[in-house]
Design an enzyme around this catalytic site. Structure first.
Site, short mmCIF file in Angstrom:
data_model
loop_
_atom_site.label_atom_id
_atom_site.label_comp_id
_atom_site.label_asym_id
_atom_site.label_seq_id
_atom_site.Cartn_x
_atom_site.Cartn_y
_atom_site.Cartn_z
N LYS A 103 -22.53 -5.25 -10.03
CA LYS A 103 -22.24 -4.33 -8.91
C LYS A 103 -22.74 -2.92 -9.26
O LYS A 103 -23.36 -2.24 -8.44
CB LYS A 103 -20.72 -4.33 -8.66
CG LYS A 103 -20.18 -3.23 -7.78
CD LYS A 103 -20.38 -3.50 -6.31
CE LYS A 103 -19.91 -2.33 -5.47
NZ LYS A 103 -20.37 -2.41 -4.10
N THR A 123 -14.26 -1.32 -6.91
CA THR A 123 -15.43 -0.88 -7.69
C THR A 123 -14.94 0.14 -8.70
O THR A 123 -14.54 1.24 -8.32
CB THR A 123 -16.49 -0.23 -6.78
OG1 THR A 123 -16.86 -1.16 -5.76
CG2 THR A 123 -17.73 0.16 -7.58
N LEU A 162 -8.57 -1.15 -4.63
CA LEU A 162 -8.12 0.24 -4.74
C LEU A 162 -9.28 1.19 -5.00
O LEU A 162 -10.35 0.75 -5.44
CB LEU A 162 -7.09 0.33 -5.87
CG LEU A 162 -5.79 -0.45 -5.58
CD1 LEU A 162 -5.03 -0.77 -6.86
CD2 LEU A 162 -4.93 0.33 -4.60
N ASP A 192 0.88 -1.16 0.00
CA ASP A 192 0.00 0.00 0.00
C ASP A 192 0.92 1.22 0.00
O ASP A 192 2.06 1.14 0.49
CB ASP A 192 -0.89 0.01 1.26
CG ASP A 192 -2.04 1.01 1.17
OD1 ASP A 192 -3.20 0.57 1.07
OD2 ASP A 192 -1.78 2.24 1.19
N TYR A 232 -26.42 1.47 -8.52
CA TYR A 232 -27.28 2.47 -9.14
C TYR A 232 -28.66 2.46 -8.49
O TYR A 232 -29.20 3.48 -8.08
CB TYR A 232 -27.42 2.22 -10.65
CG TYR A 232 -28.55 3.01 -11.25
CD1 TYR A 232 -28.48 4.40 -11.31
CD2 TYR A 232 -29.72 2.38 -11.66
CE1 TYR A 232 -29.54 5.15 -11.79
CE2 TYR A 232 -30.78 3.12 -12.14
CZ TYR A 232 -30.69 4.50 -12.21
OH TYR A 232 -31.75 5.23 -12.66
N MET A 233 -29.22 1.26 -8.39
CA MET A 233 -30.59 1.17 -7.90
C MET A 233 -30.68 1.53 -6.42
O MET A 233 -31.57 2.27 -6.00
CB MET A 233 -31.14 -0.23 -8.14
CG MET A 233 -32.62 -0.29 -7.89
SD MET A 233 -33.37 -1.62 -8.78
CE MET A 233 -34.88 -1.74 -7.85
N SER A 234 -29.74 1.04 -5.62
CA SER A 234 -29.86 1.35 -4.19
C SER A 234 -29.53 2.81 -3.90
O SER A 234 -30.11 3.40 -2.98
CB SER A 234 -29.06 0.38 -3.33
OG SER A 234 -27.77 0.23 -3.83
N ASN A 269 -26.56 -2.79 -9.15
CA ASN A 269 -27.01 -2.85 -7.76
C ASN A 269 -26.81 -1.50 -7.08
O ASN A 269 -27.70 -0.99 -6.39
CB ASN A 269 -26.25 -3.95 -7.03
CG ASN A 269 -26.62 -3.98 -5.56
OD1 ASN A 269 -27.74 -4.34 -5.20
ND2 ASN A 269 -25.71 -3.58 -4.71
N ARG A 313 -21.89 -4.90 0.20
CA ARG A 313 -21.95 -4.69 1.66
C ARG A 313 -20.86 -3.70 2.11
O ARG A 313 -20.37 -2.95 1.28
CB ARG A 313 -21.92 -6.02 2.44
CG ARG A 313 -23.08 -6.93 2.00
CD ARG A 313 -23.13 -8.28 2.67
NE ARG A 313 -24.20 -9.07 2.08
CZ ARG A 313 -24.24 -10.40 2.02
NH1 ARG A 313 -23.28 -11.11 2.56
NH2 ARG A 313 -25.26 -11.02 1.46
P1 NAD Z 1 -9.85 3.26 1.07
O1 NAD Z 1 -9.65 4.62 0.52
O2 NAD Z 1 -10.13 3.09 2.53
O3 NAD Z 1 -8.61 2.33 0.71
C1 NAD Z 1 -7.87 2.41 -0.46
C2 NAD Z 1 -6.44 2.02 -0.15
O4 NAD Z 1 -5.70 2.02 -1.37
C3 NAD Z 1 -5.75 3.00 0.79
O5 NAD Z 1 -5.13 2.29 1.84
C4 NAD Z 1 -4.72 3.69 -0.09
O6 NAD Z 1 -3.55 4.09 0.59
C5 NAD Z 1 -4.45 2.59 -1.10
N1 NAD Z 1 -3.86 3.08 -2.34
C6 NAD Z 1 -4.19 4.17 -3.07
N2 NAD Z 1 -3.40 4.28 -4.16
C7 NAD Z 1 -2.56 3.23 -4.11
C8 NAD Z 1 -1.51 2.80 -4.96
N3 NAD Z 1 -1.18 3.45 -6.07
N4 NAD Z 1 -0.84 1.67 -4.61
C9 NAD Z 1 -1.16 0.98 -3.50
N5 NAD Z 1 -2.15 1.36 -2.65
C10 NAD Z 1 -2.84 2.46 -2.96
O7 NAD Z 1 -11.06 2.62 0.22
P2 NAD Z 1 -11.97 1.36 0.59
O8 NAD Z 1 -13.18 1.82 1.34
O9 NAD Z 1 -11.12 0.28 1.16
O10 NAD Z 1 -12.49 0.96 -0.86
C11 NAD Z 1 -11.69 0.20 -1.76
C12 NAD Z 1 -12.57 -0.20 -2.94
O11 NAD Z 1 -13.69 -0.98 -2.46
C13 NAD Z 1 -13.16 1.00 -3.70
O12 NAD Z 1 -13.13 0.72 -5.07
C14 NAD Z 1 -14.58 1.07 -3.15
O13 NAD Z 1 -15.47 1.69 -4.06
C15 NAD Z 1 -14.89 -0.40 -2.93
N6 NAD Z 1 -15.95 -0.69 -1.91
C16 NAD Z 1 -15.97 -0.01 -0.74
C17 NAD Z 1 -16.96 -0.31 0.20
C18 NAD Z 1 -17.00 0.39 1.54
O14 NAD Z 1 -17.99 0.22 2.26
N7 NAD Z 1 -15.98 1.16 1.92
C19 NAD Z 1 -17.91 -1.31 -0.06
C20 NAD Z 1 -17.84 -2.00 -1.29
C21 NAD Z 1 -16.85 -1.69 -2.20
#
Ligand code: NAD
Length: 296
Positions: free
Chosen positions: A171, A96, A65, A31, A176-178, A174, A123
């Site tokens: 995804k 996503t 990411l 990370d 979009y709708m919610s 889902n 979720r």
């Molecule tokens: P976040 O911002 O908490 O985590 C992203 C991580 O990626 C961070 O730790 C950041 O330092 C790291 N990062 C950024 N650029 C980087 C790079 N170039 N190299 C390595 N690491 C890098 O986001 P999140 O909430 O963990 O969400 C991650 C994904 O999951 C997103 O696409 C989000 O849409 C999806 N998602 C999130 C949720 C939620 O409830 N948070 C639910 C479903 C899906």
């Protein structure tokens, strides 16, 4: 047990990586935040100095990411995953992102002799911690089968979405709708408050009707989805009721942009001669104005 490279240790990625460790897998994690890496190292993961290093010797590389541009950079950039990846490894993007970006990532990886599948999650971060995510797996049948033991260490339910890029597509639909339903629910709730109606009463009523349950499992299955547009509840009547709600909201200064847009759809349906059809025929109306072949 597998050797896994895990990249992106945020709110979702950190607990997902943690659950893979608990399931007995070996992880090399990367990370851009050193603190995020250290937290996983404390749980038994190996620190990687770059995406390439995380990919070295890995059977699987998982990316979690914030967006598609970052996934592309992590895969193809300097010291990216492709610089360390073996041809037999499977990359699983669980972020996503835009579906067309997913398609391009799959094609560009294939062109380099590598494999990538999409497996975004449903979720929240609480579910990521509990290991109860909903996994929406794209990929070929073979890829999904290969990834399943890993994916099920992070989630409690896996849906095979039906092929490469289909996980991210389901995804998108889902979400979009919610997300849109959230705005509509807020309008209804503010109208409820403006009318002096008890929210508990409204909640009780709507929990048992299409308002709260949605149409996919209530009004549509025995009507439009079966090709039957004979009216159980007519579009003309739905249009009238929507008009009354908007009139009341107008008098009470409640903003109803979602409702106003919906009324246009019902008005168009009536203008297209659908007034006496079942309200589920709104699906056919939207198909028609979108130039999609109508079933009826
Ligand atoms: P976040 O911002 O908490 O985590 C992203 C991580 O990626 C961070 O730790 C950041 O330092 C790291 N990062 C950024 N650029 C980087 C790079 N170039 N190299 C390595 N690491 C890098 O986001 P999140 O909430 O963990 O969400 C991650 C994904 O999951 C997103 O696409 C989000 O849409 C999806 N998602 C999130 C949720 C939620 O409830 N948070 C639910 C479903 C899906």
């Amino acid at each position: 047990m597998a050797q896994i490279g895990f990249i992106g240790l945020g709110q979702m990625g950190a607990p997902m990586a943690s659950n893979l460790l608990k399931a007995g897998h070996q992880l090399a994690v990367f990370d851009v935040s050193p603190a995020a890496v250290n937290a996983l190292v404390a749980q038994g993961a190996q620190a990687a100095g770059s995406p390439a290093q995380a990919a070295e010797g890995a059977e699987f590389v998982i990316t979690m990411l914030p967006n598609g541009d970052l996934v592309r950079e992590v895969l193809f950039g300097e010291q990216g995953v492709c610089d360390g990846l073996s041809a037999s490894a499977l990359v699983i993007d669980m972020s996503t992102i835009h579906p067309l970006q997913t398609d391009r990532l799959i094609a560009d990886m294939n062109q380099r002799g590598f494999s990538l599948m999409d497996a975004p999650v449903g979720r929240t971060s609480d579910h990521a911690i509990a290991g109860t995510l909903l996994i929406l797996a794209g990929g070929t049948g073979e890829q999904v089968e290969r990834a399943t033991p890993l994916l099920m260490a992070m989630g409690s339910e896996l849906i095979n979405a039906g092929g490469p890029g289909m996980g991210i597509r389901v995804k998108l639909i889902n979400n979009y709708m919610s997300i849109a339903l959230n705005a509509l629910s807020a309008e209804a709730t503010v109208l409820c408050e403006a009318l002096g109606l008890s929210f508990d009463v409204a909640l009780k009523v709507m929990s048992g009707t299409p308002a709260g349950k949605g149409h996919f499992t209530t009004t549509w299955p025995n009507k439009v989805l079966k090709g039957d547009l004979s009216p159980a509840f007519m579009i003309d009547l739905a249009h009238k009721d929507l008009g009354i709600a908007l009139d009341v909201a107008n008098q009470l200064h409640v903003a109803m942009p979602m409702g106003a847009a919906s009324r246009e759809v019902y008005s168009q349906a009536r203008a297209s001669g659908r007034g006496r059809q079942d309200w589920s025929a709104i699906l056919e109306q939207v198909r028609a104005v979108s130039g999609r072949a109508n079933k009826q």
